[in-house]
Design a protein around this motif. Structure first.
Motif, PDB file in Angstrom:
ATOM      1  N   ARG A  31     -85.167 -29.613  99.542  1.00 32.62           N
ATOM      2  CA  ARG A  31     -84.416 -28.363  99.364  1.00 32.62           C
ATOM      3  C   ARG A  31     -85.346 -27.159  99.275  1.00 32.62           C
ATOM      4  NH1 ARG A  31     -82.287 -27.155  93.533  1.00 32.62           N
ATOM      5  NH2 ARG A  31     -84.537 -26.761  93.423  1.00 32.62           N
ATOM      6  N   GLU A  64     -81.467 -39.852 102.442  1.00 31.90           N
ATOM      7  CA  GLU A  64     -82.808 -39.282 102.328  1.00 31.90           C
ATOM      8  C   GLU A  64     -83.522 -39.278 103.673  1.00 31.90           C
ATOM      9  OE1 GLU A  64     -87.027 -39.770  99.854  1.00 31.90           O
ATOM     10  OE2 GLU A  64     -85.427 -41.258  99.617  1.00 31.90           O
ATOM     11  N   GLN A  84     -78.461 -28.544  99.640  1.00 31.96           N
ATOM     12  CA  GLN A  84     -78.278 -29.828  98.957  1.00 31.96           C
ATOM     13  C   GLN A  84     -79.236 -29.884  97.765  1.00 31.96           C
ATOM     14  OE1 GLN A  84     -80.597 -32.643  98.861  1.00 31.96           O
ATOM     15  NE2 GLN A  84     -82.159 -31.306  99.726  1.00 31.96           N
ATOM     16  N   ASN A  85     -78.833 -30.562  96.706  1.00 27.91           N
ATOM     17  CA  ASN A  85     -79.617 -30.582  95.468  1.00 27.91           C
ATOM     18  C   ASN A  85     -80.129 -31.961  95.083  1.00 27.91           C
ATOM     19  OD1 ASN A  85     -79.473 -27.767  94.663  1.00 27.91           O
ATOM     20  ND2 ASN A  85     -77.277 -28.124  94.355  1.00 27.91           N
ATOM     21  N   LYS A  86     -79.799 -32.994  95.864  1.00 28.30           N
ATOM     22  CA  LYS A  86     -80.207 -34.340  95.483  1.00 28.30           C
ATOM     23  C   LYS A  86     -81.709 -34.541  95.652  1.00 28.30           C
ATOM     24  CE  LYS A  86     -78.971 -39.177  95.829  1.00 28.30           C
ATOM     25  NZ  LYS A  86     -78.003 -40.171  96.360  1.00 28.30           N
ATOM     26  N   TYR A  87     -82.262 -33.970  96.714  1.00 28.91           N
ATOM     27  CA  TYR A  87     -83.693 -34.100  96.986  1.00 28.91           C
ATOM     28  C   TYR A  87     -84.309 -32.708  96.929  1.00 28.91           C
ATOM     29  CZ  TYR A  87     -82.301 -38.762  98.382  1.00 28.91           C
ATOM     30  OH  TYR A  87     -81.776 -40.037  98.375  1.00 28.91           O
ATOM     31  N   ARG A  88     -84.819 -32.361  95.763  1.00 33.95           N
ATOM     32  CA  ARG A  88     -85.251 -30.987  95.516  1.00 33.95           C
ATOM     33  C   ARG A  88     -86.479 -30.590  96.317  1.00 33.95           C
ATOM     34  NH1 ARG A  88     -84.245 -29.719  89.051  1.00 33.95           N
ATOM     35  NH2 ARG A  88     -81.977 -30.050  89.105  1.00 33.95           N
TER      36      ARG A  88
END
Length: 218
Positions: free
Chosen positions: A82, A43, A75-79
């Motif tokens: 994104r 992050e 990347q999709n972990k931290y929208r």
């Protein structure tokens, strides 16, 4: 910068110097001080890269900025990161006159709109999405996006959006009567009694003489 106060407009070289130094420090942080310390968490790394993207943009290094925005938007972990990166990337593509770039901008704006929950941000993205549609020759869609933008817009943005809505209507396939009906609503809502009159001028400029004739008889 905070310690010494904001820079004035006549200090561009000093600002550039600070931006370059900040860029060097962020790049060094990503490497863990070149291996001297542990690299930042995922992050933290993504947030550092986001700041680098902003700095590259501010310095006019658009190829590096685009590469950063692409990576972050995929990347999709931290929208939140994104979506913000997708927005920045879309803005970069929108500057282009190349059709494929404009289509990519439209796609990215659509991604942001899918989960947009902040009214002012949504209004801004709808507005930009409308302009992309208009530039792609899809003014009907442009009208639709600007109408949505108006529903969530900050009062300071209303005038500009209405001006562009008139432009889009004059290039759309909407019948003149429908265009008049749309603008009548906003004339009453925003106390802008000149909107239909300006639509006539816009039709005339666009060489839509039939629609122009309808409006001047309004």
């Amino acid at each position: 910068i905070e310690k010494n106060g904001p820079l004035s407009d006549n200090q561009p070289s000093k600002l550039l110097e600070i931006q370059k130094r900040a860029t060097e420090l962020y790049e060094l942080a990503l490497s863990g001080l070149k291996g001297a310390v542990e690299k930042p968490s995922l992050e933290r790394s993504l947030r550092i890269q986001f700041q680098l993207g902003r700095l590259y943009t501010d310095q006019g290094v658009f190829d590096k900025a685009t590469a950063v925005w692409k990576k972050l938007s995929q990347q999709n972990k931290y929208r939140e990161i994104r979506d913000e990166a997708a927005l920045r990337l879309a803005e970069n593509y929108e500057i282009s006159a190349v059709k494929e770039d404009l289509q990519q901008a439209a796609h990215l704006y659509d991604i942001v709109l899918t989960e947009c929950q902040k009214p002012l941000l949504c209004s801004y993205v709808q507005y930009r999405r409308g302009w992309v549609s208009h530039r792609l020759g899809q003014s009907d869609d442009g009208v639709r996006f600007l109408v949505k933008s108006l529903s969530q817009a900050d009062p300071s943005s209303i005038r500009e959006i209405l001006n562009d809505l008139i432009l889009f209507l004059s290039h759309s396939s909407e019948p003149a009567e429908k265009a008049i009906s749309i603008l009548e609503k906003y004339q009453a809502q925003y106390n802008r009694l000149d909107l239909v009159e300006r639509l006539a001028s816009s039709y005339f400029t666009a060489d839509h003489r039939g629609a122009y004739a309808v409006v001047i008889q309004y």
